[in-house]
Motif scaffolding. Sequence first.
Motif, PDB file in Angstrom:
ATOM      1  N   PHE A  58     -14.844  -3.822  -7.886  1.00 52.79           N
ATOM      2  CA  PHE A  58     -14.272  -3.527  -9.202  1.00 52.79           C
ATOM      3  C   PHE A  58     -14.035  -2.025  -9.302  1.00 52.79           C
ATOM      4  CE2 PHE A  58     -13.421  -3.930 -13.651  1.00 52.79           C
ATOM      5  CZ  PHE A  58     -13.039  -5.258 -13.794  1.00 52.79           C
ATOM      6  N   SER A  59     -12.890  -1.666  -9.891  1.00 50.16           N
ATOM      7  CA  SER A  59     -12.466  -0.263  -9.889  1.00 50.16           C
ATOM      8  C   SER A  59     -12.309   0.296 -11.295  1.00 50.16           C
ATOM      9  CB  SER A  59     -11.123  -0.107  -9.165  1.00 50.16           C
ATOM     10  OG  SER A  59     -11.182  -0.588  -7.847  1.00 50.16           O
ATOM     11  N   PHE A  60     -12.675   1.565 -11.432  1.00 49.34           N
ATOM     12  CA  PHE A  60     -12.422   2.346 -12.642  1.00 49.34           C
ATOM     13  C   PHE A  60     -11.678   3.609 -12.223  1.00 49.34           C
ATOM     14  CE2 PHE A  60     -16.087  -0.201 -13.522  1.00 49.34           C
ATOM     15  CZ  PHE A  60     -16.031  -0.518 -14.870  1.00 49.34           C
ATOM     16  N   VAL A  61     -10.624   3.949 -12.943  1.00 48.07           N
ATOM     17  CA  VAL A  61      -9.898   5.193 -12.691  1.00 48.07           C
ATOM     18  C   VAL A  61     -10.121   6.123 -13.880  1.00 48.07           C
ATOM     19  CG1 VAL A  61      -7.677   6.284 -12.260  1.00 48.07           C
ATOM     20  CG2 VAL A  61      -8.164   4.020 -11.292  1.00 48.07           C
ATOM     21  N   VAL A  62     -10.603   7.330 -13.585  1.00 44.50           N
ATOM     22  CA  VAL A  62     -10.864   8.344 -14.602  1.00 44.50           C
ATOM     23  C   VAL A  62      -9.787   9.416 -14.480  1.00 44.50           C
ATOM     24  CG1 VAL A  62     -12.521  10.036 -15.473  1.00 44.50           C
ATOM     25  CG2 VAL A  62     -13.325   7.856 -14.519  1.00 44.50           C
ATOM     26  N   ASP A  63      -9.103   9.704 -15.602  1.00 50.82           N
ATOM     27  CA  ASP A  63      -7.974  10.633 -15.585  1.00 50.82           C
ATOM     28  C   ASP A  63      -8.439  12.086 -15.576  1.00 50.82           C
ATOM     29  OD1 ASP A  63      -5.288  11.303 -15.549  1.00 50.82           O
ATOM     30  OD2 ASP A  63      -4.766   9.894 -17.150  1.00 50.82           O
ATOM     31  N   ARG A  64      -7.486  12.994 -15.546  1.00 53.56           N
ATOM     32  CA  ARG A  64      -7.780  14.426 -15.387  1.00 53.56           C
ATOM     33  C   ARG A  64      -8.518  15.018 -16.582  1.00 53.56           C
ATOM     34  NH1 ARG A  64      -4.732  15.907 -10.866  1.00 53.56           N
ATOM     35  NH2 ARG A  64      -2.933  14.550 -10.479  1.00 53.56           N
TER      36      ARG A  64
ATOM     37  N   ASP B  74      -4.955  -3.578  -7.454  1.00 58.12           N
ATOM     38  CA  ASP B  74      -3.939  -2.994  -8.330  1.00 58.12           C
ATOM     39  C   ASP B  74      -3.814  -1.483  -8.164  1.00 58.12           C
ATOM     40  OD1 ASP B  74      -3.091  -5.365  -9.736  1.00 58.12           O
ATOM     41  OD2 ASP B  74      -5.038  -5.363 -10.728  1.00 58.12           O
ATOM     42  N   LEU B  75      -4.716  -0.871  -7.425  1.00 56.57           N
ATOM     43  CA  LEU B  75      -4.718   0.589  -7.335  1.00 56.57           C
ATOM     44  C   LEU B  75      -3.471   1.153  -6.663  1.00 56.57           C
ATOM     45  CD1 LEU B  75      -8.461   1.279  -6.409  1.00 56.57           C
ATOM     46  CD2 LEU B  75      -7.333   1.686  -8.613  1.00 56.57           C
ATOM     47  N   ASP B  76      -2.947   0.475  -5.662  1.00 57.92           N
ATOM     48  CA  ASP B  76      -1.755   0.985  -4.979  1.00 57.92           C
ATOM     49  C   ASP B  76      -0.602   1.191  -5.948  1.00 57.92           C
ATOM     50  OD1 ASP B  76      -2.706   1.208  -2.328  1.00 57.92           O
ATOM     51  OD2 ASP B  76      -2.558  -0.950  -2.077  1.00 57.92           O
ATOM     52  N   ASP B  77      -0.489   0.288  -6.934  1.00 58.34           N
ATOM     53  CA  ASP B  77       0.595   0.401  -7.906  1.00 58.34           C
ATOM     54  C   ASP B  77       0.261   1.358  -9.042  1.00 58.34           C
ATOM     55  OD1 ASP B  77       2.179  -1.446  -6.530  1.00 58.34           O
ATOM     56  OD2 ASP B  77       1.256  -3.143  -7.564  1.00 58.34           O
ATOM     57  N   VAL B  78      -1.000   1.363  -9.468  1.00 55.41           N
ATOM     58  CA  VAL B  78      -1.395   2.125 -10.661  1.00 55.41           C
ATOM     59  C   VAL B  78      -1.594   3.607 -10.369  1.00 55.41           C
ATOM     60  CG1 VAL B  78      -3.233   2.425 -12.371  1.00 55.41           C
ATOM     61  CG2 VAL B  78      -2.397   0.129 -11.828  1.00 55.41           C
TER      62      VAL B  78
END
Length: 382
Positions: A122-128, A140-144
């Motif tokens: 499971f993945s979480f992406v934290v922005d700048r 979904d990470l490759d697209d997001v």
Amino acid sequence: MILSLESQAPAIKVQNWLRGEALANFQPNYVYVLEFFGTSCPHCVAPMLNLTQLQEKYRDRGLEVVGVAADEKAATADQAHANLDAWLTKNVPKLNFRVGIDCSGEMEKLWKEASFSFGVPFSFVVDRDSRIAFIGHPTDLDDVLPHVLEGTWRSSDQAKAFERGRIAKGREEALMNPILDKFNAAIEMEDWKTALPAIEEAIALTPDDIDLRMTHVETLLYKMRDMQTGLAVLRQLVRDAIDRNDQEWLLSALDQLFNPEEYDYTDCPSVERLAMGKELSEHILALTGLEDEVKAPYYRAVAPYYYESGDKARAVELLELALKLAGGLPLPDNIKQPVLEDWLQTLADYKGEEARSGDVCVVPRTNISSGATPKGGEDEPG
């Protein structure tokens, strides 16, 4: 508090770092991927390998990947560390990002439980700006990721729609998991009277789940041997499959009716089964405009109805059509070949003589009980 798109990222409560430097806080102007994984998860290796490629590809644009093992089962913390170290060495030998372990439950609580996230990977992406940009599966990470790195993801309609769907599904799973735990505990003890209301409660929450509907039929008919109730439930499944005109539902309903290797039909009236099989088969064969990858498994699935109803010639004809169509599908040999062999075996059983396709030749099986429908493999292309 719900953790979702635009939320401030929670703290990093990793107890120990096995790879890379310790990370106490998210740094401004960096994009982080927190990947929850586990050494007992057979599906976690591929995402971890892909993350090494993403880290290499986007490092210069400010990407930092962080692996988090937060659900390790071991007698001691030292043993958990040793298991994780060995797993990383074996499966991700070219690891190029931080990996930490947390056995306290804090990371699970702060990140996954707060966001209605279940299982690994499971993945979480934290922005700048240290806010959540994405929560979901690593596929979904490759697209997001490119959009997050460009700064266009969080404000997009796609991101908002994805998040609404994710939260709805997560809330549903949060309600469903205790019910399924109860059901699984009951079936382990073969306590079908306890299992039945649990599965019915689950269906009430998610009536569109074909796996739950299948399990309901199996519990009633083949575990509890309640033919009266079970047949009524199966008839409803058949009607719903036809009304939906959905391939998975139609094939699943047929599987309930003509799969003697899986189900014991001793107490199930053959007249009832054949009537439902006739309704399904005629509906399927009347469908038009189907691609070969759809027609092939359909023909394979309806052949047992015709065989058992006494029309062996039609059953053989449909199987031969299925084999011809499947043989032309652009599938890898390691997927296509076992399926073709299984279907060819069923054809030989139906004909009562050897069947050949290309270089493959099979003879009829001799261990099929009288009156049973011969069956090939479980997997079907399409």
